[in-house]
Design an enzyme around this catalytic site. Structure first.
Site, PDB file in Angstrom:
ATOM      1  N   ASP A  67      -5.243  -7.634  -5.140  1.00  0.00           N
ATOM      2  CA  ASP A  67      -4.736  -6.694  -4.150  1.00  0.00           C
ATOM      3  C   ASP A  67      -3.261  -6.976  -3.960  1.00  0.00           C
ATOM      4  O   ASP A  67      -2.771  -8.045  -4.321  1.00  0.00           O
ATOM      5  CB  ASP A  67      -5.484  -6.861  -2.818  1.00  0.00           C
ATOM      6  CG  ASP A  67      -5.240  -8.229  -2.222  1.00  0.00           C
ATOM      7  OD1 ASP A  67      -4.318  -8.350  -1.389  1.00  0.00           O
ATOM      8  OD2 ASP A  67      -5.948  -9.196  -2.581  1.00  0.00           O
ATOM      9  N   CYS A  71       3.803  10.096 -15.705  1.00  0.00           N
ATOM     10  CA  CYS A  71       2.765   9.961 -14.674  1.00  0.00           C
ATOM     11  C   CYS A  71       2.005  11.269 -14.458  1.00  0.00           C
ATOM     12  O   CYS A  71       2.604  12.347 -14.431  1.00  0.00           O
ATOM     13  CB  CYS A  71       3.423   9.507 -13.372  1.00  0.00           C
ATOM     14  SG  CYS A  71       2.242   9.232 -12.049  1.00  0.00           S
ATOM     15  N   CYS A  96       0.019  11.774 -11.716  1.00  0.00           N
ATOM     16  CA  CYS A  96      -0.468  11.793 -10.335  1.00  0.00           C
ATOM     17  C   CYS A  96      -0.196  13.145  -9.683  1.00  0.00           C
ATOM     18  O   CYS A  96       0.594  13.957 -10.188  1.00  0.00           O
ATOM     19  CB  CYS A  96       0.161  10.658  -9.519  1.00  0.00           C
ATOM     20  SG  CYS A  96       1.806  11.007  -8.872  1.00  0.00           S
ATOM     21  N   HIS A 115       1.860   8.237  -5.588  1.00  0.00           N
ATOM     22  CA  HIS A 115       2.438   7.908  -6.896  1.00  0.00           C
ATOM     23  C   HIS A 115       2.300   6.419  -7.221  1.00  0.00           C
ATOM     24  O   HIS A 115       1.843   6.053  -8.311  1.00  0.00           O
ATOM     25  CB  HIS A 115       3.912   8.325  -6.974  1.00  0.00           C
ATOM     26  CG  HIS A 115       4.592   7.767  -8.181  1.00  0.00           C
ATOM     27  ND1 HIS A 115       4.447   8.320  -9.431  1.00  0.00           N
ATOM     28  CD2 HIS A 115       5.359   6.647  -8.340  1.00  0.00           C
ATOM     29  CE1 HIS A 115       5.112   7.578 -10.307  1.00  0.00           C
ATOM     30  NE2 HIS A 115       5.675   6.563  -9.676  1.00  0.00           N
ATOM     31  N   CYS A 172       3.586  13.709  -9.048  1.00  0.00           N
ATOM     32  CA  CYS A 172       4.411  14.021 -10.224  1.00  0.00           C
ATOM     33  C   CYS A 172       4.052  15.373 -10.836  1.00  0.00           C
ATOM     34  O   CYS A 172       4.890  16.010 -11.461  1.00  0.00           O
ATOM     35  CB  CYS A 172       4.294  12.902 -11.260  1.00  0.00           C
ATOM     36  SG  CYS A 172       5.122  11.395 -10.704  1.00  0.00           S
ATOM     37  N   ASP A 224     -10.564  -9.612   3.557  1.00  0.00           N
ATOM     38  CA  ASP A 224     -10.103 -10.992   3.512  1.00  0.00           C
ATOM     39  C   ASP A 224     -10.555 -11.697   4.798  1.00  0.00           C
ATOM     40  O   ASP A 224     -11.057 -11.060   5.720  1.00  0.00           O
ATOM     41  CB  ASP A 224      -8.589 -11.061   3.307  1.00  0.00           C
ATOM     42  CG  ASP A 224      -7.846 -10.391   4.429  1.00  0.00           C
ATOM     43  OD1 ASP A 224      -8.470 -10.045   5.437  1.00  0.00           O
ATOM     44  OD2 ASP A 224      -6.621 -10.222   4.303  1.00  0.00           O
TER      45      ASP A 224
HETATM   46 ZN   LIG Z   1       3.367   9.998 -10.193  1.00  0.00          ZN
END
Ligand SMILES: [Zn+2]
Length: 398
Positions: A286, A333, A335, A364, A338, A93
């Site tokens: 963003d 999830c 990820c 996460h 998780c 930016d």
């Molecule tokens: Zn997760």
């Protein structure tokens, strides 16, 4: 020129669209989320963590990197991406927002001095929040800083309007923004024509105007007439309340060209805000609060986990009810966090202020946002965007 935006699919009933932004450092499949690496770091995460969480692009902050470690240091590394060992597309930016808002807050809070950054038509004068030294940010200086930071997408210098400003002050900010964006464009053209090393940077013009339809449209027209390769939309009306964001975007949705991407700067409002923005043609955005919330224990969850507009699709892992809970943050999830750790363990890490907790929660939240964008893109391509929106939001409030 190694930059382009190609539409893959346009939704029939809304302005939602799926596309591909091509940059010298790879493609961004849109709609997409960009995590914020303020000081060339997404707090607590390595670039490998970001990749594993499906991150396509990161945004760094010109103001912070200019003050520390300084432009020369980063230039010697070939830009902020090689500096942080990130190999994909990048954005910076202009620093205008930080100088206008963040600096005032920091200065007041830390030093108790009601000393505001001074803005003239020439530029923004401000004091470093690190050592108090005085600096000035002009369109030329902002372009030179961003040239050295070497992101694929850079932003023109603007002076964001604010609800806290008087009508007169907002009018001045708007007129100044058009002037500064024009200057930014000229300097960018010059820098690109002299370029010997590195790769093309795409300059985005920023649409100001808050919820004023006429100003937003006029500003978009100015950006398209000037010939900026991309469009951004900024100011605080994009930051928090999805209804206000929707109103700001409604002014321009009909007029967005098919061959230029729209970036929403600091898009807020959680998943609800994302759906409303994508509905109105936002391709990329963003948001620093996604990672900031992770650090305080506010973690995003899917509708299947009980996520809804009412709880803003999130839970507070620091709540006592998660102590000893053996389940993952989200059953949906995929990820790293998780797949490997329980709510009970993460609760313990955060209340004990263990740094590992921040890493796991940030992974996460970023994975959640990236996954949400993958789902939205797929739904647009398969002609079921509104169906997905309804599944998440229920009867839309906007
Ligand atoms: Zn997760």
């Amino acid at each position: 020129m190694d930059f382009s935006f190609k539409l893959v699919k346009k939704d029939q009933k809304t302005h939602a669209r799926a596309g591909t932004i091509s940059t010298p450092h790879g493609k961004i499949e849109t709609p997409a989320f960009s995590p914020v690496a303020t000081k060339a770091s997404v707090k607590g995460l390595t670039s490998e963590d970001l990749k594993e969480a499906n991150t396509q692009v990161v945004l760094a902050n010109a103001y912070h990197l200019y003050l520390r470690p300084g432009v020369e240091t980063i230039e010697n590394f070939g830009g902020f991406a090689p500096f942080m060992k990130w190999e994909g597309p990048t954005i910076t930016d202009s620093g205008g927002y930080q100088v206008s808002f963040l600096w005032q807050k920091t200065r007041k809070k830390e030093q108790g001095i009601r000393n505001k950054a001074r803005v003239t038509d020439f530029g923004m004068y401000f004091y470093s929040h690190i050592d108090g030294s005085e600096h000035v940010l002009t369109p030329k200086i902002s372009m030179e800083i961003q040239h050295a930071l070497a992101a694929d997408i850079i932003m023109a210098l603007d002076q964001p309007m604010s609800q806290r400003f008087s009508r007169e002050k907002n009018k001045d900010a708007y007129i100044r923004t058009l002037k500064w964006e024009e200057e930014s464009f000229k300097v960018w053209k010059e820098l690109e024509s002299k370029r010997k090393n590195g790769s093309f940077q795409a300059l985005f013009g920023i649409i100001q105007g808050q919820t004023d339809k006429k100003l937003r449209r006029e500003c978009l027209k100015f950006i398209l007439d000037t010939g900026f390769p991309g469009i951004a939309i900024g100011d605080e009306s994009i930051g928090a309340d999805p209804r206000i964001t929707a109103k700001s975007l409604d002014a321009i949705s009909h007029f967005l060209p098919d061959d230029k991407p729209l970036h929403a700067l600091g898009l807020g409002g959680g998943p609800e805000g994302v759906f409303e923005a994508v509905t109105r043609g936002v391709d990329i955005f963003d948001n620093a609060s996604v990672t900031r919330m992770a650090r305080t224990g506010l973690l995003f969850i899917y509708p299947e986990d009980g996520g809804k507009v009412g709880n803003k699709f999130r839970l507070n892992i620091k709540s006592g009810r998660f102590k000893g809970d053996r389940k993952p943050i989200s059953k949906k999830c995929l990820c790293y966090t998780c797949k490997n750790y329980s709510r009970g363990y993460i609760h313990h890490l955060l209340v004990s202020e263990e740094p590992l907790g921040v890493r796991l929660t940030t992974i996460h939240n970023i994975h959640f946002y990236n996954d949400l964008m993958i789902r939205i893109r797929k739904a647009i391509i398969e002609d079921r965007f509104l169906e997905l929106k309804k599944y998440w939001l229920g009867r839309s409030r906007v």
